[in-house]
Design an enzyme around this catalytic site. Structure first.
Site, PDB file in Angstrom:
ATOM      1  N   GLY A 268       0.825  -1.212   0.000  1.00 24.78           N
ATOM      2  CA  GLY A 268       0.000   0.000   0.000  1.00 24.78           C
ATOM      3  C   GLY A 268       0.857   1.259   0.000  1.00 24.78           C
ATOM      4  O   GLY A 268       0.503   2.267   0.610  1.00 24.78           O
TER       5      GLY A 268
ATOM      6  N   ARG B 144       0.555   5.697  -1.849  1.00 23.00           N
ATOM      7  CA  ARG B 144       0.147   7.012  -1.319  1.00 23.00           C
ATOM      8  C   ARG B 144       0.090   6.939   0.218  1.00 23.00           C
ATOM      9  O   ARG B 144       0.328   5.878   0.820  1.00 23.00           O
ATOM     10  CB  ARG B 144      -1.218   7.418  -1.884  1.00 23.00           C
ATOM     11  CG  ARG B 144      -2.355   6.566  -1.369  1.00 23.00           C
ATOM     12  CD  ARG B 144      -3.704   6.995  -1.925  1.00 23.00           C
ATOM     13  NE  ARG B 144      -4.775   6.467  -1.093  1.00 23.00           N
ATOM     14  CZ  ARG B 144      -6.052   6.449  -1.430  1.00 23.00           C
ATOM     15  NH1 ARG B 144      -6.436   6.929  -2.600  1.00 23.00           N
ATOM     16  NH2 ARG B 144      -6.952   5.963  -0.599  1.00 23.00           N
TER      17      ARG B 144
ATOM     18  N   ASN C 129       1.146  -2.558   5.348  1.00 17.57           N
ATOM     19  CA  ASN C 129       0.454  -1.280   5.530  1.00 17.57           C
ATOM     20  C   ASN C 129      -0.836  -1.184   4.718  1.00 17.57           C
ATOM     21  O   ASN C 129      -1.747  -0.447   5.091  1.00 17.57           O
ATOM     22  CB  ASN C 129       1.415  -0.142   5.138  1.00 17.57           C
ATOM     23  CG  ASN C 129       0.702   1.160   4.898  1.00 17.57           C
ATOM     24  OD1 ASN C 129       0.390   1.903   5.813  1.00 17.57           O
ATOM     25  ND2 ASN C 129       0.383   1.453   3.628  1.00 17.57           N
TER      26      ASN C 129
ATOM     27  N   SER D  29      -4.152  -0.162  14.066  1.00 19.95           N
ATOM     28  CA  SER D  29      -4.913   1.078  14.292  1.00 19.95           C
ATOM     29  C   SER D  29      -5.420   1.119  15.731  1.00 19.95           C
ATOM     30  O   SER D  29      -5.631   0.062  16.348  1.00 19.95           O
ATOM     31  CB  SER D  29      -6.124   1.128  13.352  1.00 19.95           C
ATOM     32  OG  SER D  29      -6.976   2.209  13.685  1.00 19.95           O
TER      33      SER D  29
ATOM     34  N   TYR E  79     -13.507  -3.215  10.190  1.00 21.33           N
ATOM     35  CA  TYR E  79     -12.159  -2.620  10.208  1.00 21.33           C
ATOM     36  C   TYR E  79     -11.470  -2.852  11.551  1.00 21.33           C
ATOM     37  O   TYR E  79     -10.341  -3.353  11.615  1.00 21.33           O
ATOM     38  CB  TYR E  79     -12.285  -1.120   9.925  1.00 21.33           C
ATOM     39  CG  TYR E  79     -10.980  -0.367   9.951  1.00 21.33           C
ATOM     40  CD1 TYR E  79     -10.055  -0.502   8.914  1.00 21.33           C
ATOM     41  CD2 TYR E  79     -10.654   0.487  11.013  1.00 21.33           C
ATOM     42  CE1 TYR E  79      -8.862   0.202   8.938  1.00 21.33           C
ATOM     43  CE2 TYR E  79      -9.460   1.190  11.037  1.00 21.33           C
ATOM     44  CZ  TYR E  79      -8.568   1.047   9.992  1.00 21.33           C
ATOM     45  OH  TYR E  79      -7.373   1.740  10.013  1.00 21.33           O
TER      46      TYR E  79
ATOM     47  N   THR F  49     -12.129  -5.001  13.852  1.00 19.16           N
ATOM     48  CA  THR F  49     -11.897  -6.431  14.084  1.00 19.16           C
ATOM     49  C   THR F  49     -10.666  -6.902  13.308  1.00 19.16           C
ATOM     50  O   THR F  49      -9.839  -7.658  13.832  1.00 19.16           O
ATOM     51  CB  THR F  49     -13.142  -7.240  13.663  1.00 19.16           C
ATOM     52  OG1 THR F  49     -14.265  -6.753  14.409  1.00 19.16           O
ATOM     53  CG2 THR F  49     -12.970  -8.722  13.941  1.00 19.16           C
TER      54      THR F  49
ATOM     55  N   LYS G   9      -8.114  -5.106  12.490  1.00 22.76           N
ATOM     56  CA  LYS G   9      -6.912  -4.520  13.095  1.00 22.76           C
ATOM     57  C   LYS G   9      -6.592  -5.187  14.434  1.00 22.76           C
ATOM     58  O   LYS G   9      -5.422  -5.374  14.773  1.00 22.76           O
ATOM     59  CB  LYS G   9      -7.085  -3.007  13.268  1.00 22.76           C
ATOM     60  CG  LYS G   9      -7.198  -2.250  11.944  1.00 22.76           C
ATOM     61  CD  LYS G   9      -5.935  -2.343  11.119  1.00 22.76           C
ATOM     62  CE  LYS G   9      -5.981  -1.530   9.845  1.00 22.76           C
ATOM     63  NZ  LYS G   9      -4.728  -1.573   9.073  1.00 22.76           N
TER      64      LYS G   9
ATOM     65  N   ILE H 271      -4.443  10.148  11.302  1.00 25.96           N
ATOM     66  CA  ILE H 271      -3.324  10.720  10.538  1.00 25.96           C
ATOM     67  C   ILE H 271      -3.936  11.356   9.299  1.00 25.96           C
ATOM     68  O   ILE H 271      -4.811  10.752   8.662  1.00 25.96           O
ATOM     69  CB  ILE H 271      -2.346   9.591  10.097  1.00 25.96           C
ATOM     70  CG1 ILE H 271      -1.876   8.741  11.293  1.00 25.96           C
ATOM     71  CG2 ILE H 271      -1.182  10.152   9.306  1.00 25.96           C
ATOM     72  CD1 ILE H 271      -1.042   9.450  12.326  1.00 25.96           C
TER      73      ILE H 271
HETATM   74  N1  LIG Z   1      -4.969   7.499   8.128  1.00 25.67           N
HETATM   75  C1  LIG Z   1      -5.259   7.151   9.361  1.00 25.67           C
HETATM   76  O1  LIG Z   1      -5.760   7.962  10.149  1.00 25.67           O
HETATM   77  C2  LIG Z   1      -4.984   5.760   9.855  1.00 25.67           C
HETATM   78  C3  LIG Z   1      -5.167   5.496  11.215  1.00 25.67           C
HETATM   79  C4  LIG Z   1      -4.920   4.218  11.692  1.00 25.67           C
HETATM   80  C5  LIG Z   1      -4.483   3.226  10.822  1.00 25.67           C
HETATM   81  N2  LIG Z   1      -4.318   3.508   9.502  1.00 25.67           N
HETATM   82  C6  LIG Z   1      -3.856   2.422   8.620  1.00 25.67           C
HETATM   83  O2  LIG Z   1      -2.715   2.818   7.914  1.00 25.67           O
HETATM   84  C7  LIG Z   1      -2.691   2.177   6.630  1.00 25.67           C
HETATM   85  C8  LIG Z   1      -2.540   3.223   5.529  1.00 25.67           C
HETATM   86  O3  LIG Z   1      -3.600   4.145   5.635  1.00 25.67           O
HETATM   87  P1  LIG Z   1      -3.679   5.477   4.750  1.00 25.67           P
HETATM   88  O4  LIG Z   1      -4.362   6.490   5.580  1.00 25.67           O
HETATM   89  O5  LIG Z   1      -2.367   5.789   4.154  1.00 25.67           O
HETATM   90  O6  LIG Z   1      -4.718   4.978   3.640  1.00 25.67           O
HETATM   91  P2  LIG Z   1      -4.760   5.237   2.052  1.00 25.67           P
HETATM   92  O7  LIG Z   1      -6.074   4.743   1.586  1.00 25.67           O
HETATM   93  O8  LIG Z   1      -4.366   6.631   1.731  1.00 25.67           O
HETATM   94  O9  LIG Z   1      -3.593   4.261   1.536  1.00 25.67           O
HETATM   95  C9  LIG Z   1      -3.768   2.876   1.516  1.00 25.67           C
HETATM   96  C10 LIG Z   1      -3.047   2.335   0.297  1.00 25.67           C
HETATM   97  O10 LIG Z   1      -3.228   0.899   0.274  1.00 25.67           O
HETATM   98  C11 LIG Z   1      -3.557   0.507  -1.046  1.00 25.67           C
HETATM   99  N3  LIG Z   1      -4.344  -0.710  -1.013  1.00 25.67           N
HETATM  100  C12 LIG Z   1      -5.645  -0.850  -0.581  1.00 25.67           C
HETATM  101  N4  LIG Z   1      -6.038  -2.110  -0.756  1.00 25.67           N
HETATM  102  C13 LIG Z   1      -5.003  -2.790  -1.282  1.00 25.67           C
HETATM  103  C14 LIG Z   1      -4.822  -4.134  -1.701  1.00 25.67           C
HETATM  104  N5  LIG Z   1      -5.822  -5.033  -1.603  1.00 25.67           N
HETATM  105  N6  LIG Z   1      -3.620  -4.503  -2.192  1.00 25.67           N
HETATM  106  C15 LIG Z   1      -2.614  -3.602  -2.321  1.00 25.67           C
HETATM  107  N7  LIG Z   1      -2.739  -2.301  -1.970  1.00 25.67           N
HETATM  108  C16 LIG Z   1      -3.911  -1.903  -1.461  1.00 25.67           C
HETATM  109  C17 LIG Z   1      -4.367   1.691  -1.596  1.00 25.67           C
HETATM  110  O11 LIG Z   1      -4.409   1.680  -3.023  1.00 25.67           O
HETATM  111  C18 LIG Z   1      -3.631   2.872  -1.019  1.00 25.67           C
HETATM  112  O12 LIG Z   1      -2.576   3.308  -1.841  1.00 25.67           O
HETATM  113  C19 LIG Z   1      -4.003   1.380   6.532  1.00 25.67           C
HETATM  114  O13 LIG Z   1      -3.759   0.034   6.892  1.00 25.67           O
HETATM  115  C20 LIG Z   1      -4.889   2.051   7.563  1.00 25.67           C
HETATM  116  O14 LIG Z   1      -5.857   1.182   8.076  1.00 25.67           O
HETATM  117  C21 LIG Z   1      -4.556   4.754   8.995  1.00 25.67           C
END
Ligand SMILES: NC(=O)c1ccc[n+]([C@@H]2O[C@H](COP(=O)([O-])OP(=O)(O)OC[C@H]3O[C@@H](n4cnc5c(N)ncnc54)[C@H](O)[C@@H]3O)[C@@H](O)[C@H]2O)c1
Length: 263
Positions: free
Chosen positions: A14, A17, A91, A143, A156, A158, A160, A189
């Protein structure tokens, strides 16, 4: 001075981005060669190109982490590209915000499949290759939603929570192979998935002592520590990067605190 991750190979899922891209860029700056795993081939290429332009080394791989053979294919790709893998960061994640009663079986299964099963499949493929190289590091991006009950977090949260327990179990099972497995639990974030309404923002800030959202750089820095040679005796932990959310109970207002001061 030699970069701390010189000659290491890191795979971040992931990483097209958001948080994943920030992690990949940070590990590249620390000297690792990167595999950028992404379901979205376009962002995988952009992310890789940015790292290479910046003097790092990165190769994109467009793949869905939830595919039955994706873990094996990605690790085989890392091995044919760079000779193996030393660092794996799980990620990639999807985060629909839906009440349990409104969640379809299809959505429930997809969220668990991407977030939890994807992590399992990549770890299962990576650990034997790391073991042959004398050890490695795995970091799972979970998370705070996997630690507390919250509305809309049925599937979600569950998934995590499952990642957090899988982290502990793999830490114990992989320790003899010198593979450390840790998790990070980010609070909110600023990324594309946190386009929150005013009400949700204030609900978060009410529970976060630091009274702000975090940055992708803060998560990347935590990963950089957990995969660095200096982090030498830590496995099975969850590092919360959440502005204090995990420690918070009631936060009294300054007025109420002053009102209870002795005269
Ligand atoms: N942003 C937050 O506040 C936050 C908080 C807690 C946890 N997280 C976790 O951090 C991680 C990244 O979050 P983010 O905010 O950067 O999200 P985001 O959606 O901006 O980035 C996630 C990336 O994962 C890729 N992705 C999704 N499904 C995929 C798959 N099946 N195979 C390959 N790639 C895939 C997407 O294309 C995307 O580029 C996630 O696991 C999210 O649950 C984020």
């Amino acid at each position: 001075m030699m970069p701390v991750l010189e000659s290491k190979v890191a795979l971040v899922t992931g990483a097209g981005r958001g948080i994943g891209r920030a992690i990949a860029e940070r590990l590249a700056r620390d000297g690792a060669s990167l595999i950028i795993v992404e379901i979205d081939g376009k962002t995988a290429m952009e992310s890789s190109a940015a790292i290479n332009k910046d003097g790092g080394t990165a190769t994109p791989l467009a793949i869905d982490v939830a595919g039955e053979h994706s873990g094996d294919e990605a690790i085989a790709f890392a091995t044919s590209t760079y000779g193996g893998i030393d660092i794996l960061v799980n990620n990639a994640g999807i985060a629909p915000n839906r009440r349990v009663l409104d969640t379809t079986l299809e959505e429930w299964e997809r969220v668990l499949r991407v977030n939890l099963t994807g992590t399992f499949l990549f770890c299962k493929a990576a650990a034997p290759v790391m073991a042959k190289r004398g050890g490695g590091r795995i970091v799972n991006i979970a998370s705070i939603s996997g630690q507390r009950g919250g509305t809309g977090r049925g599937a979600y949260g569950t998934s995590k929570a499952g990642m957090l327990m899988l982290t502990r179990i793999m830490a114990v099972e992989f320790a003899p192979e010198n593979i450390a497995v840790n998790a990070i639990a980010p609070g909110p974030i600023r990324t594309d998935i946190t386009d929150h309404s005013e009400g949700t923002v204030s609900s978060y800030l009410d529970r976060i002592p630091m009274r702000r959202y975090g940055t992708t750089g803060a998560i990347a820095a935590a990963v950089a520590y957990l995969v660095s040679p200096e982090c030498d005796f830590t496995t099975g932990v969850t590092l919360n990067v959440d502005g204090g959310f995990d420690s918070t109970g009631l936060i009294f207002s300054q007025d109420d605190l002053r009102a209870s001061d002795p005269e």
